[in-house]
Design an enzyme around this catalytic site. Structure first.
Site, short mmCIF file in Angstrom:
data_model
loop_
_atom_site.label_atom_id
_atom_site.label_comp_id
_atom_site.label_asym_id
_atom_site.label_seq_id
_atom_site.Cartn_x
_atom_site.Cartn_y
_atom_site.Cartn_z
N LEU A 115 20.88 -16.98 -29.03
CA LEU A 115 21.87 -16.62 -30.05
C LEU A 115 21.34 -15.19 -30.37
O LEU A 115 20.38 -14.93 -31.04
CB LEU A 115 21.36 -17.88 -31.24
CG LEU A 115 22.25 -18.12 -32.37
CD1 LEU A 115 23.77 -18.50 -31.67
CD2 LEU A 115 21.81 -19.15 -33.17
N ASP A 116 22.28 -14.46 -30.85
CA ASP A 116 22.22 -13.03 -31.08
C ASP A 116 21.32 -12.85 -32.30
O ASP A 116 21.37 -13.68 -33.16
CB ASP A 116 23.41 -12.41 -31.34
CG ASP A 116 24.48 -12.28 -30.06
OD1 ASP A 116 23.87 -12.49 -29.08
OD2 ASP A 116 25.53 -12.16 -30.30
N ILE A 117 20.62 -11.84 -32.50
CA ILE A 117 19.95 -11.71 -33.60
C ILE A 117 20.67 -11.52 -35.00
O ILE A 117 20.07 -11.95 -36.02
CB ILE A 117 19.14 -10.00 -33.49
CG1 ILE A 117 18.08 -10.02 -34.46
CG2 ILE A 117 20.39 -9.01 -33.29
CD1 ILE A 117 17.33 -8.55 -34.34
#
Length: 249
Positions: A115-117
């Protein structure tokens, strides 16, 4: 094939876990203790001792509501990994399982997917290689559902839905390519004037943001709310709970 691959293909464990079992003497081939690196054929009988099942039963799977600013895996560019949020203090008080937190549960705990930053929502961390393979293995078809707030690239006007061409919405559903590879069909629909609901069956790096860029949309916010049949639900941001004994992805 190698014994660890055979055990993984049987759905018993991951290859890494299989190697642990072999080292501990918990795996037998044709009744004899297995050795590391041994290869087996279809005619060989592979069995696993009860100690392996007991050890696996103690492995935990954790559901975290990842907030913005944390990376899913290893620390990078000064940002902390999501696993640093897993502690007794951040354990959701309304967790219905009876499992109590112990530091040993952090050993081998790894994210099953990314899950992207700058994205938030449901992140799965597990010690169980079977679950990791089920969620992120090459043959995984598990759905992942996202709520995606979007705006027309370069525009400030509201009501993106009214201005977004229907043919581009169709492209989001099927017809786009990333890294030279066609994407699997996706479920895409408007939730309101500024927000899309997107359901994927794959997980390329920053896939939704890149898909949206290809059709002239800018992602303003992205939240994962479901993986398979497991929902994020009311779990607060920055808190976590255990996967319940009756929950299946």
């Amino acid at each position: 094939m190698r014994l660890n691959k055979r055990l993984a293909d049987m759905g018993l464990c991951s290859r890494r876990e299989a190697d642990e079992w072999i080292e501990r003497g918990w795996v037998r081939v044709n009744g004899a203790p297995a050795v590391m690196g041994v290869k087996v054929g279809p005619q060989d009988r592979v069995t696993v001792e009860r100690q392996a099942e007991a050890a696996q039963a103690q492995r935990v799977t954790i559901l975290l509501h990842k907030p913005m600013g944390y990376v899913s895996g290893q620390a990078e560019d000064g940002h902390q990994p999501a696993v640093t949020l897993i502690n007794a203090h951040s354990h959701w008080r309304e967790d219905r399982t009876r499992t109590r937190f112990a530091p040993a549960q952090l050993r081998g705990l790894a994210p099953a997917g990314r899950l992207d930053i700058d994205s938030v929502g449901l992140l799965v961390l597990t010690q169980d290689g079977r679950i990791a393979r089920h969620l992120i293995g090459q043959d995984s078809e598990i759905e992942k559902e996202y709520l995606v707030r979007v705006a027309l690239d370069g525009a400030e006007a509201r009501n993106t839905q009214a201005q977004f061409p229907s043919e581009k919405l169709a492209l989001l559903r099927h017809g786009l390519q990333l890294d030279g590879q066609p994407l699997k069909p996706a479920k895409v629909s408007w939730q309101n004037e500024e927000q899309l609901r997107i359901v994927l069956r794959e997980g390329k790096k920053r896939q939704i943001r890149r898909m949206c860029e290809l059709v002239g949309l800018k992602v303003v916010g992205l939240k994962r709310i479901r993986i398979g049949s497991v929902l994020l639900g009311p779990l607060p941001a920055g808190q976590w709970r255990y996967l319940g004994p009756g929950e299946l992805f």
